[in-house]
Design a protein around this motif. Structure first.
Motif, mmCIF file in Angstrom:
data_model
loop_
_atom_site.group_PDB
_atom_site.id
_atom_site.type_symbol
_atom_site.label_atom_id
_atom_site.label_comp_id
_atom_site.label_asym_id
_atom_site.label_seq_id
_atom_site.Cartn_x
_atom_site.Cartn_y
_atom_site.Cartn_z
ATOM 1 N N THR A 1 1.315 -1.213 -0.256
ATOM 2 C CA THR A 1 -0.058 0.062 -0.178
ATOM 3 C C THR A 1 1.005 1.015 0.210
ATOM 4 O OG1 THR A 1 -1.884 -0.693 0.551
ATOM 5 C CG2 THR A 1 -1.471 1.199 1.508
ATOM 6 N N THR A 2 0.023 1.955 -0.867
ATOM 7 C CA THR A 2 0.890 2.978 -0.751
ATOM 8 C C THR A 2 0.478 4.749 -0.573
ATOM 9 O OG1 THR A 2 1.397 3.356 -3.215
ATOM 10 C CG2 THR A 2 3.454 2.378 -2.209
ATOM 11 N N ILE A 3 1.293 5.511 -0.353
ATOM 12 C CA ILE A 3 -0.041 6.436 -0.214
ATOM 13 C C ILE A 3 0.933 7.946 -0.258
ATOM 14 C CG2 ILE A 3 -0.763 8.535 1.933
ATOM 15 C CD1 ILE A 3 -0.916 5.952 3.736
ATOM 16 N N ILE A 4 -0.137 8.484 -0.970
ATOM 17 C CA ILE A 4 0.565 9.772 -1.903
ATOM 18 C C ILE A 4 -0.077 10.990 -1.562
ATOM 19 C CG2 ILE A 4 0.548 11.705 -4.189
ATOM 20 C CD1 ILE A 4 0.491 8.780 -5.995
ATOM 21 N N LEU A 5 1.092 11.697 -0.630
ATOM 22 C CA LEU A 5 -0.051 12.536 -0.238
ATOM 23 C C LEU A 5 0.072 14.433 -1.126
ATOM 24 C CD1 LEU A 5 2.413 12.917 3.537
ATOM 25 C CD2 LEU A 5 -0.168 12.180 2.743
ATOM 26 N N ASP A 6 -0.691 14.487 -1.562
ATOM 27 C CA ASP A 6 -0.995 15.508 -2.776
ATOM 28 C C ASP A 6 -1.548 16.899 -2.916
ATOM 29 O OD1 ASP A 6 -1.420 16.979 -4.940
ATOM 30 O OD2 ASP A 6 -2.663 15.951 -5.769
ATOM 31 N N ASN A 7 -0.421 17.727 -2.064
ATOM 32 C CA ASN A 7 -0.813 19.115 -1.427
ATOM 33 C C ASN A 7 -0.591 19.979 -2.439
ATOM 34 O OD1 ASN A 7 1.472 19.341 -1.041
ATOM 35 N ND2 ASN A 7 2.226 19.847 0.566
ATOM 36 N N HIS A 8 -0.531 19.885 -3.609
ATOM 37 C CA HIS A 8 -0.478 20.151 -4.536
ATOM 38 C C HIS A 8 0.493 21.504 -4.519
ATOM 39 C CE1 HIS A 8 -4.189 18.366 -4.833
ATOM 40 N NE2 HIS A 8 -5.401 19.680 -4.107
ATOM 41 N N GLY B 1 -2.645 -7.537 -3.738
ATOM 42 C CA GLY B 1 -1.859 -6.774 -4.472
ATOM 43 C C GLY B 1 -1.502 -4.882 -4.023
ATOM 44 N N PRO B 2 -1.337 -4.094 -5.516
ATOM 45 C CA PRO B 2 -0.651 -3.210 -5.103
ATOM 46 C C PRO B 2 -1.950 -2.263 -5.310
ATOM 47 C CG PRO B 2 0.512 -3.488 -7.140
ATOM 48 C CD PRO B 2 -0.907 -5.054 -6.964
ATOM 49 N N SER B 3 -1.513 -1.752 -3.938
ATOM 50 C CA SER B 3 -2.871 -0.548 -4.010
ATOM 51 C C SER B 3 -2.477 0.780 -3.359
ATOM 52 C CB SER B 3 -3.727 -0.873 -2.802
ATOM 53 O OG SER B 3 -3.036 -0.753 -0.994
ATOM 54 N N VAL B 4 -3.086 1.745 -3.933
ATOM 55 C CA VAL B 4 -2.641 3.830 -3.530
ATOM 56 C C VAL B 4 -3.514 4.272 -3.283
ATOM 57 C CG1 VAL B 4 -2.237 5.274 -5.418
ATOM 58 C CG2 VAL B 4 -1.103 3.647 -5.324
ATOM 59 N N ILE B 5 -3.290 5.095 -2.346
ATOM 60 C CA ILE B 5 -4.736 6.136 -1.804
ATOM 61 C C ILE B 5 -3.894 7.474 -2.077
ATOM 62 C CG2 ILE B 5 -5.654 7.300 0.798
ATOM 63 C CD1 ILE B 5 -4.804 4.222 1.522
ATOM 64 N N ILE B 6 -4.921 8.546 -2.117
ATOM 65 C CA ILE B 6 -4.212 9.820 -2.983
ATOM 66 C C ILE B 6 -5.227 10.617 -2.136
ATOM 67 C CG2 ILE B 6 -3.995 11.583 -4.572
ATOM 68 C CD1 ILE B 6 -4.330 9.456 -6.682
ATOM 69 N N ALA B 7 -4.017 11.091 -0.845
ATOM 70 C CA ALA B 7 -4.288 11.831 -0.139
ATOM 71 C C ALA B 7 -4.609 12.979 -0.561
ATOM 72 C CB ALA B 7 -3.846 11.673 1.354
ATOM 73 N N THR B 8 -6.168 13.555 -0.664
ATOM 74 C CA THR B 8 -5.415 15.456 -1.490
ATOM 75 C C THR B 8 -6.163 16.550 -0.521
ATOM 76 O OG1 THR B 8 -5.160 16.334 -3.660
ATOM 77 C CG2 THR B 8 -7.088 15.081 -3.185
ATOM 78 N N GLY B 9 -5.578 17.276 -0.832
ATOM 79 C CA GLY B 9 -5.722 18.844 -0.418
ATOM 80 C C GLY B 9 -4.608 19.519 0.044
ATOM 81 N N PRO B 10 -4.982 21.572 -0.626
ATOM 82 C CA PRO B 10 -3.819 22.062 -0.474
ATOM 83 C C PRO B 10 -3.304 22.126 0.736
ATOM 84 C CG PRO B 10 -5.897 23.072 -0.563
ATOM 85 C CD PRO B 10 -6.000 21.923 -0.302
ATOM 86 N N CYS B 11 -1.925 22.675 0.478
ATOM 87 C CA CYS B 11 -0.642 22.882 2.378
ATOM 88 C C CYS B 11 -1.335 24.186 2.727
ATOM 89 C CB CYS B 11 0.377 23.178 1.160
ATOM 90 S SG CYS B 11 1.612 24.169 2.155
ATOM 91 N N VAL B 12 -1.880 23.897 3.696
ATOM 92 C CA VAL B 12 -2.688 24.941 4.678
ATOM 93 C C VAL B 12 -1.785 26.471 4.303
ATOM 94 C CG1 VAL B 12 -4.600 24.720 5.476
ATOM 95 C CG2 VAL B 12 -2.161 24.351 6.560
ATOM 96 N N LEU B 13 -0.561 26.422 4.811
ATOM 97 C CA LEU B 13 0.666 26.995 4.888
ATOM 98 C C LEU B 13 0.965 28.273 3.487
ATOM 99 C CD1 LEU B 13 3.141 28.433 6.678
ATOM 100 C CD2 LEU B 13 4.406 27.144 4.912
ATOM 101 N N LYS B 14 0.309 27.304 2.261
ATOM 102 C CA LYS B 14 0.024 28.132 1.208
ATOM 103 C C LYS B 14 -1.295 28.940 1.211
ATOM 104 C CE LYS B 14 0.853 28.343 -4.300
ATOM 105 N NZ LYS B 14 0.955 27.315 -5.230
ATOM 106 N N THR B 15 -2.222 28.316 1.166
ATOM 107 C CA THR B 15 -3.723 29.072 1.172
ATOM 108 C C THR B 15 -4.403 30.073 2.266
ATOM 109 O OG1 THR B 15 -4.422 27.110 2.150
ATOM 110 C CG2 THR B 15 -4.418 27.109 -0.261
#
Lengths: 586, 195
Positions: A437-444, A506-520
């Motif tokens: 399981t892999t996680i992508i922390l997507d803060n844009h 088998g492989p699994s991907v979690i995309i945790a998505t939302g902008p960086c608060v320090l930026k927004t």
């Protein structure tokens, strides 16, 4: 007119005035501001490439095309780009090529303390090393000239204190770039530029001869200068160490090396012959000391000055005391009581916090990566178990799972790191089929280095709109079937996604998505605590947020200034003592 | 160093330390001196301690001074003042904003924030010249807590034998146009706080 510029600003100015046409980089402290500043000048192309190797290849391409080019990176970035450094060392180029390596002695923001002067010797290319911002500006120009004259890429090494200190630079009225920058006809020369073994063999002797020629050039290079003082003590130094040594050894004679490699042997011997005692003052490795000793010159250095950590006037002075050159200071050091530390932490409202909170709760083994989310290692979250280098997480987690462990292992990295070097290891997970399981922390954004654009943000370094790479589509195209996109502010959803992924073969991907608060700078509101309901159990403190404070009465209160209203603490409260009071956004 | 003046600005990320130290460095240059400024960017922005060195002199080599050589320590936060006390020179001036910011270990109840008196006592090893300044309160009274740093800057400037005009000119250059008036006023308030 004199103006205070950081080393990085000065490098950008020097690159602009020297007519650099193409510059590429991946952000990395302490190098990031070079391209951010260069991007403000007209008439050149500056870009964030997905990683340092791509950046260097881009710069090499521009140099092959006959234009002056620049690639910048932090020191570990050169590990990523090393393959390219070694081939361009053989091929040479047409337009000048400067590669900035920004070293980080003291590891202010890095995972190791490597001394990249070693790369100059390793790849057999010249290296220049400025000591202040004026030299940063000037040395870019020198380096481009050297590059073109000797048909070699030139490394320009800074260290954190040079890159980030502001010192006076003589700034002329905008002189404008050298050269016309007009497209040139491509100069074909297959035997020089196609490094198949037959051609590469012919290039190696050229490289060796070039080093000899460069060593000869170093004898008269204006960046290598002798400053005569007392003949009792001679000091060979360069970079920021030179400034500290000048501060400490006020009367000594100095050989200041502006060119770290190759060394001017005759000049060093001449200097050595005129001083009674010779010391090398250099941070990190005994790079110069060993070479000077090999010349048959009697010299001391690392016997007194450390190989570990960042130099400072205090460190150099301590070395001088050890060498018997100075008395210990009469001033007694201040005795400090134990004071609470203030390490960097995930910001209030940081979206990474929700993911790490759940990972910690599920007791998963977390193979982490380079970025703000490395801060997930700090208590109370204490969720990260390994962090090595950019992109390591997804490769490591596959190996952990192939070896097999009792717990669940999870790979975690951010969006910019995924584009940098996370894609190939994800392909590996699919290709070689691990139950990872892999996680992508997507803060844009590329947050840790100060919010640079990346291939997922839809903007280039120059601020122009561009096609954003869609992470979910990319992951699916690689062949991952179990892809879950979650809001990291929703603890239940994150937990459900993780449990679902764990149950998948088998492989699994979690995309945790939302902008960086320090930026927004978003502020949804503030959390308020109902003092009647709060029993001070401290569950909410486990999210590790600076805005959640245990007050003197043992109950919890919220620091309204810091709270962004993300509700992570509120979601952990078993007694429903917390609520969100919404506010207009800032 | 007898021939240089060393300043150290400390606090917590986000307190405006960079602006204040930028102004001091620029003023040094404006006065015809050599000036260098050094700070570390990067992880410290995430709520960590921040320090920024400024040195003035006829010729400045190192951008950072040795411990015990800082003439003016300007701290935006009380705990951080204590942490950096070893840098202060004998009889140096410690100018401390009267503000406490809890670290995570303090807010989560794992450590205690030291009493102000305890911090002030650390300085007794070096100097009697400790100035606890109502920077934050003054800034709040002026309607914007963000100018607390400039209030302390005004206080600092009143200890140096240089004309007020040079400071105000630099502030005008460094601050976004719509905040110039407020920052100049905050600076002047700070100068008067010393009385």
């Amino acid at each position: 007119m004199k103006k205070l510029l950081s080393g990085n600003e000065a490098i950008a100015l020097g690159a602009y005035e020297s007519g650099v046409k193409v510059a590429a980089a991946y952000p990395g402290t302490p190098s990031t501001e070079i391209l951010e500043n260069l991007a403000k000048y007209p008439g050149l192309w500056a870009e964030w490439s997905p990683n340092e190797k791509v950046a260097l290849d881009v710069a090499i391409g521009a140099a092959y095309a006959g234009q002056r080019a620049l690639a910048t990176m932090k020191m570990v970035g050169l590990n990523v780009a090393a393959d390219s450094l070694f081939y361009v060392a053989y091929t040479g180029l047409v337009g000048g090529l400067v590669i900035v390596t920004a070293d980080d002695p003291g590891m202010h923001s890095s995972q190791n303390e490597q001394d990249n002067r070693q790369y100059a010797r390793f790849a057999k290319v010249p290296m220049v090393e400025p000591s202040d911002s004026q030299e940063c500006k000037d040395f870019v120009g020198y380096a481009l000239d050297i590059s073109e004259r000797f048909d070699a890429p030139v490394l320009l090494r800074t260290t954190t204190r040079v890159a980030h200190s502001q010192t006076a630079v003589e700034v002329e009225e905008r002189s404008g770039p050298q050269g016309d920058g007009e497209p040139k006809s491509y100069k074909r020369d297959k035997a020089k530029y196609v490094m198949v073994p037959g051609y590469a063999r012919a290039r190696h002797p050229v490289v060796e001869q070039r080093l000899k020629d460069l060593a000869e050039f170093a004898e008269t290079f204006e960046g290598n200068r002798i400053e005569w003082g007392s003949p009792d003590l001679g000091i060979i130094s360069g970079g920021i160490a030179y400034q500290y040594a000048r501060e400490v050894f006020k009367d000594a004679s100095f050989l200041k090396l502006g060119m770290s490699y190759p060394l001017p042997e005759r000049k060093i011997k001449e200097f050595a012959s005129k001083v009674k005692r010779l010391l090398v003052v250099e941070d990190l490795d005994p790079f110069w000391e060993e070479q000077v000793r090999l010349m048959g010159v009697e010299v001391e250095g690392k016997k007194y000055f450390p190989m570990i950590g960042e130099f400072s006037p205090d460190v150099v002075r301590a070395g001088a005391v050890k060498a018997g050159l100075m008395e210990e200071k009469a001033l007694a050091p201040v005795e400090l009581p134990e004071l609470p530390g203030r390490p960097p932490i995930l910001c209030p409202g940081c979206r990474h916090r929700g993911v790490f909170f759940v990972l910690s709760k599920l007791k998963a083994v977390v193979n982490g990566d380079i970025g703000c989310y490395a801060l997930g290692v700090n208590p109370p979250l204490a969720a990260v178990d390994t962090t090595g280098c950019m992109g390591a997480s997804f490769g490591v987690v596959h190996g952990v799972n192939k070896a097999g462990i009792v717990e669940r292992a999870v790979g975690v990295l951010g969006d910019s790191t995924f584009f940098h070097s996370g894609i190939a290891p994800l392909i590996n997970i699919v290709y070689n089929g691990s139950n990872s399981t892999t996680i992508i922390l997507d803060n844009h954004t590329t947050a840790m280095t100060g919010h640079q654009e990346n291939p997922g943000t839809g903007r280039t370094l120059l601020g122009e709109p561009t096609d954003a790479i869609d992470i979910e589509n990319l992951v699916r195209a690689i062949g991952v079937k179990d892809v879950r996109v979650v809001d990291p502010y929703d603890l239940k959803a994150v937990e459900a996604a993780l449990k679902g992924a764990f149950a998948t073969e088998g492989p699994s991907v979690i995309i945790a998505t939302g902008p960086c608060v320090l930026k927004t700078r978003e502020k949804r509101g503030v959390i308020v605590v109902d003092g009647e309901r709060c029993n001070g159990c401290g569950l909410c403190l486990r999210v590790g947020c600076a805005a959640v404070v245990r007050a003197s009465d043992k109950l919890v209160r919220i620091d309204e200034l810091q709270c962004t209203g993300c509700t992570l603490c509120m979601q952990t409260c078993a007694r429903k003592a917390m609520s969100l009071v919404e506010q207009g956004g800032r | 160093m007898v021939d240089s003046i060393n300043f150290l600005f400390v606090g917590v990320g986000g307190q405006g330390i960079i602006l204040v130290s930028d102004v001091v460095a620029d003023v040094g240059l404006k006065l015809g001196l050599d000036a260098k400024k050094s700070e570390i960017h990067g992880m410290s922005q995430r709520g960590g301690s921040v320090e920024s060195h400024v040195r003035w002199g006829d010729k400045v080599y190192s951008p950072i001074p040795a411990k015990g050589e800082v003439n003016y320590l300007v701290a935006m936060e009380i705990l951080e003042a204590g942490r950096w006390a070893p840098y202060l020179a004998p009889d140096g001036e410690a100018i401390i904003n009267n503000q406490q910011i809890a670290s995570l270990s303090v807010s989560s109840g794992l450590a205690r924030y030291p009493e102000t008196e305890r911090i002030v006592n650390i300085f007794a090893q070096r100097t009697k010249n400790v100035h606890l300044v109502e920077g934050l309160a003054t800034a709040r009274r002026m309607g914007n807590p963000a100018v607390a740093g400039v209030v302390l800057l005004g206080y600092l400037s009143s200890m140096l034998q240089y004309d007020e005009a040079a400071w105000l000119e630099v502030i005008e250059k460094r601050v976004p146009a719509r905040f110039v008036k407020l920052n100049k006023e905050a600076f002047v308030e700070g100068r008067h706080l010393r009385g």
